[in-house]
Design a protein around this motif. Structure first.
Motif, PDB file in Angstrom:
ATOM      1  N   VAL A 145      26.365  47.433  34.252  1.00 49.60           N
ATOM      2  CA  VAL A 145      26.966  46.916  33.845  1.00 49.60           C
ATOM      3  C   VAL A 145      27.725  45.784  33.704  1.00 49.60           C
ATOM      4  O   VAL A 145      27.346  45.604  35.130  1.00 49.60           O
ATOM      5  N   PHE A 146      28.236  45.562  33.256  1.00 50.05           N
ATOM      6  CA  PHE A 146      29.022  43.518  33.546  1.00 50.05           C
ATOM      7  C   PHE A 146      30.088  44.116  34.803  1.00 50.05           C
ATOM      8  O   PHE A 146      30.792  43.382  35.489  1.00 50.05           O
ATOM      9  N   GLY A 147      30.943  44.690  34.224  1.00 51.52           N
ATOM     10  CA  GLY A 147      32.701  45.283  35.476  1.00 51.52           C
ATOM     11  C   GLY A 147      32.575  46.821  35.859  1.00 51.52           C
ATOM     12  O   GLY A 147      31.720  47.219  35.204  1.00 51.52           O
ATOM     13  N   PHE A 148      32.828  46.563  37.336  1.00 48.11           N
ATOM     14  CA  PHE A 148      33.570  47.661  37.861  1.00 48.11           C
ATOM     15  C   PHE A 148      34.292  48.680  37.004  1.00 48.11           C
ATOM     16  O   PHE A 148      35.535  47.585  36.359  1.00 48.11           O
ATOM     17  N   CYS A 149      34.353  50.034  36.981  1.00 48.76           N
ATOM     18  CA  CYS A 149      35.222  51.096  36.582  1.00 48.76           C
ATOM     19  C   CYS A 149      37.203  50.531  37.515  1.00 48.76           C
ATOM     20  O   CYS A 149      36.929  51.333  38.758  1.00 48.76           O
ATOM     21  N   GLY A 150      38.193  50.360  37.520  1.00 44.91           N
ATOM     22  CA  GLY A 150      38.626  50.001  38.064  1.00 44.91           C
ATOM     23  C   GLY A 150      39.105  51.521  38.915  1.00 44.91           C
ATOM     24  O   GLY A 150      40.430  51.868  39.467  1.00 44.91           O
ATOM     25  N   GLY A 151      38.589  53.024  38.388  1.00 42.07           N
ATOM     26  CA  GLY A 151      39.761  54.032  38.469  1.00 42.07           C
ATOM     27  C   GLY A 151      39.306  54.464  40.048  1.00 42.07           C
ATOM     28  O   GLY A 151      39.676  55.560  40.329  1.00 42.07           O
ATOM     29  N   ALA A 152      37.774  54.183  39.949  1.00 38.38           N
ATOM     30  CA  ALA A 152      37.147  54.836  41.095  1.00 38.38           C
ATOM     31  C   ALA A 152      36.583  54.309  41.430  1.00 38.38           C
ATOM     32  O   ALA A 152      35.092  54.234  41.117  1.00 38.38           O
ATOM     33  N   ALA A 153      36.568  52.473  41.957  1.00 36.86           N
ATOM     34  CA  ALA A 153      34.806  51.931  42.702  1.00 36.86           C
ATOM     35  C   ALA A 153      35.505  51.174  44.369  1.00 36.86           C
ATOM     36  O   ALA A 153      36.552  51.375  45.366  1.00 36.86           O
ATOM     37  N   LEU A 154      34.308  50.212  44.444  1.00 32.58           N
ATOM     38  CA  LEU A 154      35.157  49.896  45.952  1.00 32.58           C
ATOM     39  C   LEU A 154      34.144  48.144  45.783  1.00 32.58           C
ATOM     40  O   LEU A 154      33.015  47.760  44.985  1.00 32.58           O
ATOM     41  N   LEU A 155      34.755  48.057  47.040  1.00 30.38           N
ATOM     42  CA  LEU A 155      35.053  45.942  47.103  1.00 30.38           C
ATOM     43  C   LEU A 155      35.019  45.554  47.937  1.00 30.38           C
ATOM     44  O   LEU A 155      35.093  46.228  48.792  1.00 30.38           O
ATOM     45  N   ARG A 156      34.247  44.606  48.334  1.00 28.95           N
ATOM     46  CA  ARG A 156      34.171  43.724  49.534  1.00 28.95           C
ATOM     47  C   ARG A 156      35.638  42.989  49.282  1.00 28.95           C
ATOM     48  O   ARG A 156      35.595  41.915  48.561  1.00 28.95           O
ATOM     49  N   VAL A 157      36.806  43.249  50.117  1.00 30.54           N
ATOM     50  CA  VAL A 157      37.147  42.213  51.144  1.00 30.54           C
ATOM     51  C   VAL A 157      37.210  41.154  50.948  1.00 30.54           C
ATOM     52  O   VAL A 157      38.230  40.567  50.135  1.00 30.54           O
ATOM     53  N   ASP A 158      36.348  40.522  51.269  1.00 31.60           N
ATOM     54  CA  ASP A 158      36.431  38.867  51.681  1.00 31.60           C
ATOM     55  C   ASP A 158      35.946  38.471  50.502  1.00 31.60           C
ATOM     56  O   ASP A 158      36.763  37.359  50.014  1.00 31.60           O
ATOM     57  N   ALA A 159      35.771  39.279  49.253  1.00 37.85           N
ATOM     58  CA  ALA A 159      35.084  38.400  48.286  1.00 37.85           C
ATOM     59  C   ALA A 159      36.258  38.390  47.911  1.00 37.85           C
ATOM     60  O   ALA A 159      36.462  37.599  46.733  1.00 37.85           O
ATOM     61  N   LEU A 160      36.507  39.510  47.225  1.00 37.97           N
ATOM     62  CA  LEU A 160      38.236  40.059  46.393  1.00 37.97           C
ATOM     63  C   LEU A 160      39.187  39.008  46.532  1.00 37.97           C
ATOM     64  O   LEU A 160      39.237  38.684  45.693  1.00 37.97           O
ATOM     65  N   ALA A 161      38.988  38.773  47.243  1.00 35.80           N
ATOM     66  CA  ALA A 161      40.002  37.315  48.281  1.00 35.80           C
ATOM     67  C   ALA A 161      39.343  36.412  47.833  1.00 35.80           C
ATOM     68  O   ALA A 161      40.504  35.301  47.370  1.00 35.80           O
ATOM     69  N   ALA A 162      38.710  35.917  48.498  1.00 36.71           N
ATOM     70  CA  ALA A 162      37.987  34.458  48.107  1.00 36.71           C
ATOM     71  C   ALA A 162      37.973  34.030  45.978  1.00 36.71           C
ATOM     72  O   ALA A 162      38.460  33.252  45.867  1.00 36.71           O
ATOM     73  N   VAL A 163      37.628  34.862  45.358  1.00 32.63           N
ATOM     74  CA  VAL A 163      38.417  34.626  43.772  1.00 32.63           C
ATOM     75  C   VAL A 163      39.668  35.123  43.679  1.00 32.63           C
ATOM     76  O   VAL A 163      39.606  35.028  42.564  1.00 32.63           O
ATOM     77  N   GLY A 164      40.630  34.991  44.602  1.00 31.94           N
ATOM     78  CA  GLY A 164      41.776  34.645  43.976  1.00 31.94           C
ATOM     79  C   GLY A 164      42.373  36.735  43.393  1.00 31.94           C
ATOM     80  O   GLY A 164      43.776  36.755  43.481  1.00 31.94           O
ATOM     81  N   GLY A 165      42.121  37.425  44.351  1.00 29.19           N
ATOM     82  CA  GLY A 165      42.487  38.699  44.948  1.00 29.19           C
ATOM     83  C   GLY A 165      42.930  40.061  42.938  1.00 29.19           C
ATOM     84  O   GLY A 165      42.115  39.176  42.560  1.00 29.19           O
ATOM     85  N   VAL A 166      43.775  40.294  42.282  1.00 28.43           N
ATOM     86  CA  VAL A 166      43.840  41.205  41.695  1.00 28.43           C
ATOM     87  C   VAL A 166      44.944  40.388  40.832  1.00 28.43           C
ATOM     88  O   VAL A 166      46.636  39.828  41.700  1.00 28.43           O
ATOM     89  N   PRO A 167      44.916  40.421  39.314  1.00 27.42           N
ATOM     90  CA  PRO A 167      45.536  39.996  39.037  1.00 27.42           C
ATOM     91  C   PRO A 167      47.038  40.668  38.801  1.00 27.42           C
ATOM     92  O   PRO A 167      47.347  40.905  37.138  1.00 27.42           O
ATOM     93  N   ALA A 168      48.143  40.519  39.290  1.00 26.25           N
ATOM     94  CA  ALA A 168      49.011  41.758  39.411  1.00 26.25           C
ATOM     95  C   ALA A 168      50.074  41.405  38.296  1.00 26.25           C
ATOM     96  O   ALA A 168      50.314  42.295  38.042  1.00 26.25           O
ATOM     97  N   GLY A 169      49.699  40.211  37.212  1.00 29.13           N
ATOM     98  CA  GLY A 169      50.957  40.262  36.428  1.00 29.13           C
ATOM     99  C   GLY A 169      50.641  41.091  35.268  1.00 29.13           C
ATOM    100  O   GLY A 169      50.722  41.017  34.182  1.00 29.13           O
ATOM    101  N   PHE A 170      49.176  41.840  35.587  1.00 27.31           N
ATOM    102  CA  PHE A 170      48.624  41.851  34.094  1.00 27.31           C
ATOM    103  C   PHE A 170      48.721  43.786  33.823  1.00 27.31           C
ATOM    104  O   PHE A 170      48.942  44.502  32.681  1.00 27.31           O
ATOM    105  N   PHE A 171      50.100  44.009  35.032  1.00 28.88           N
ATOM    106  CA  PHE A 171      50.526  45.284  34.852  1.00 28.88           C
ATOM    107  C   PHE A 171      49.821  46.432  35.131  1.00 28.88           C
ATOM    108  O   PHE A 171      49.612  47.391  36.086  1.00 28.88           O
ATOM    109  N   CYS A 172      48.714  46.208  33.613  1.00 27.17           N
ATOM    110  CA  CYS A 172      47.676  47.979  34.120  1.00 27.17           C
ATOM    111  C   CYS A 172      46.751  47.359  32.699  1.00 27.17           C
ATOM    112  O   CYS A 172      47.761  46.817  31.818  1.00 27.17           O
ATOM    113  N   TYR A 173      45.712  47.713  32.725  1.00 26.41           N
ATOM    114  CA  TYR A 173      44.737  47.346  32.024  1.00 26.41           C
ATOM    115  C   TYR A 173      43.854  45.927  32.349  1.00 26.41           C
ATOM    116  O   TYR A 173      44.821  44.971  32.094  1.00 26.41           O
ATOM    117  N   TYR A 174      42.628  45.955  32.139  1.00 30.24           N
ATOM    118  CA  TYR A 174      41.681  44.680  31.805  1.00 30.24           C
ATOM    119  C   TYR A 174      41.646  44.069  33.677  1.00 30.24           C
ATOM    120  O   TYR A 174      41.216  42.916  34.070  1.00 30.24           O
TER     121      TYR A 174
END
Length: 307
Positions: A145-174
Motif C-alpha cells: 500500500v501507499f497509505g493506511f486506511c483511516g477506518g482502522a489503523a495504528l500510528l506513532r504519535v510522535d511521527a504524526l505530530a512531527a508531520v503536522g497532525g491531522v488535517p482537521a479542515g478536510f472534515f471527512c475523506y482523504y
C-alpha cells in the motif's frame, strides 16, 4: 499493566452501531485507552456511550467537525506512544490491536500500520490505499500500500505530530491519504497487518455516492495534492478538474454521476480557491519538514501501481 495505545473513535449520530464498536474494543486482548469523540450527536448516542460498561473516556464537541476534525481534537489528550484510529461503524476482532502493535514493533521505520477491513460477509475491503495516476486514493484489498486506511489503523504519535497532525479542515475523506503522504515525505514507511481484522459497515456514518461525499472527496483530493504532491502533478490535476468543469455545458455525453454535476464541481473549485493561500502556506511547511523529495514519493507510488 503497560498501556501503549489510545484508541480514538469518532462518532456522529452513531446510535445504531456505537455499542457494537465499544463491545469489540472491550474484548481486545491488549490493554488500551479508549477515547470517544462525540461530534455533538443528537440521537441518543451520548447516553449509550455513558452507559457502556467499558466506561470509555468521552470528548463531546459542541458541533460536528467531521472525522478529521474529531481526530485532531482528540490528539492533545493522547498520552500514549501509539494512537489507533477506528470508525464507529467498525468492529475489530479481539486480536486486532495486538496484531497492529506487533506489526509496528516488527518495523521501526513504520509510522503507521493499516488493518484489514472486511465487509460483514467477510469479503476483503481494504488493507490500505494506493495512489492512482490522477492522484486519487483507492482501497487496496490485498498487497502493498501507499497509505493506511483511516477506518482502522495504528500510528506513532510522535511521527504524526512531527508531520503536522491531522488535517482537521478536510472534515471527512482523504485525511488518511494526506497523512500517509506527509509520513512518507518524512522518510517513514507504512505497513499492513492482515491479521488485524475489522468488520466494517461501509457508509453507515456517511453516504458514499451522496452529494456531500463527492464534494468532500473531490475537494480534499485537490487540497491534498496542493499540500503534498509535486507541483507539476498538483497544477495538472487542478487544471484538469477546472477544464472538465468548464466544458460540461457543451459536452454531448456526461457521466450520470454526482461528481460530474456542474454546480457541485463549481462549488469544489470555489472551496479550493477560498483555501488556496493557507493551503500553499501549508505546502511550504510540509516541504520544510520533508526528508524525501515529493517527486520520489510520487514516482514510487505510481511505480508500485504499475507493478
Amino acid at each position: 499493566m503497560h498501556i501503549r495505545t489510545t484508541v480514538v473513535v469518532v462518532t456522529w449520530r452513531g446510535r445504531a452501531h456505537i455499542t457494537r464498536c465499544l463491545d469489540a474494543l472491550a474484548a481486545q486482548s491488549r490493554p488500551h485507552r479508549t477515547v470517544v469523540v462525540d461530534n455533538a450527536s443528537d440521537d441518543g448516542t451520548a447516553g449509550l456511550i455513558a452507559a457502556h460498561p467499558s466506561r470509555p473516556e468521552v470528548l463531546r464537541l459542541p458541533a460536528n467537525v467531521g472525522y478529521a476534525g474529531g481526530l485532531a481534537a482528540a490528539l492533545p489528550a493522547v498520552r500514549t506512544e501509539l494512537v489507533a484510529w477506528l470508525n464507529d461503524d467498525a468492529a475489530p476482532d479481539s486480536g486486532w490491536l495486538a496484531a497492529l502493535e506487533d506489526a509496528m514493533d516488527a518495523d521501526p521505520r513504520a509510522a503507521a500500520v493499516s488493518a484489514r477491513l472486511e465487509s460483514p460477509d467477510g469479503a476483503p475491503a481494504s488493507v490500505g490505499v494506493r495512489l492512482t495516476p490522477l492522484g486519487y486514493g483507492a482501497d487496496v484489498p490485498d498487497g502493498d500500500v501507499f497509505g493506511f486506511c483511516g477506518g482502522a489503523a495504528l500510528l506513532r504519535v510522535d511521527a504524526l505530530a512531527a508531520v503536522g497532525g491531522v488535517p482537521a479542515g478536510f472534515f471527512c475523506y482523504y485525511e488518511d491519504t494526506d497523512t500517509s503522504w506527509r509520513l512518507r515525505l518524512s522518510g517513514w514507511t507504512i505497513r499492513t497487518a492482515p491479521a488485524a481484522r475489522v468488520v466494517h459497515v461501509h457508509g453507515a456514518s456517511t453516504r458514499p455516492g451522496s452529494r456531500r461525499f463527492h464534494l468532500w472527496n473531490e475537494r480534499n483530493r485537490l487540497l491534498m495534492l496542493i499540500r503534498c504532491a509535486p507541483a507539476a502533478v498538483a497544477l495538472r490535476e487542478l487544471a484538469r478538474f477546472a477544464a472538465i468543469t468548464a466544458l460540461l455545458p457543451v459536452r454531448r455525453r456526461v457521466p450520470d454521476t454526482l461528481n460530474f454535476r456542474l454546480r457541485l464541481r463549481v462549488r469544489v473549485l470555489a472551496e479550493v480557491a477560498l483555501r488556496l493561500v493557507p493551503t500553499v502556506l501549508q505546502r511550504r511547511r510540509i516541504g520544510r519538514r520533508a526528508t524525501v523529495d515529493r517527486t520520489t514519493v510520487w514516482r514510487t507510488a505510481t511505480a508500485q501501481l504499475a507493478g
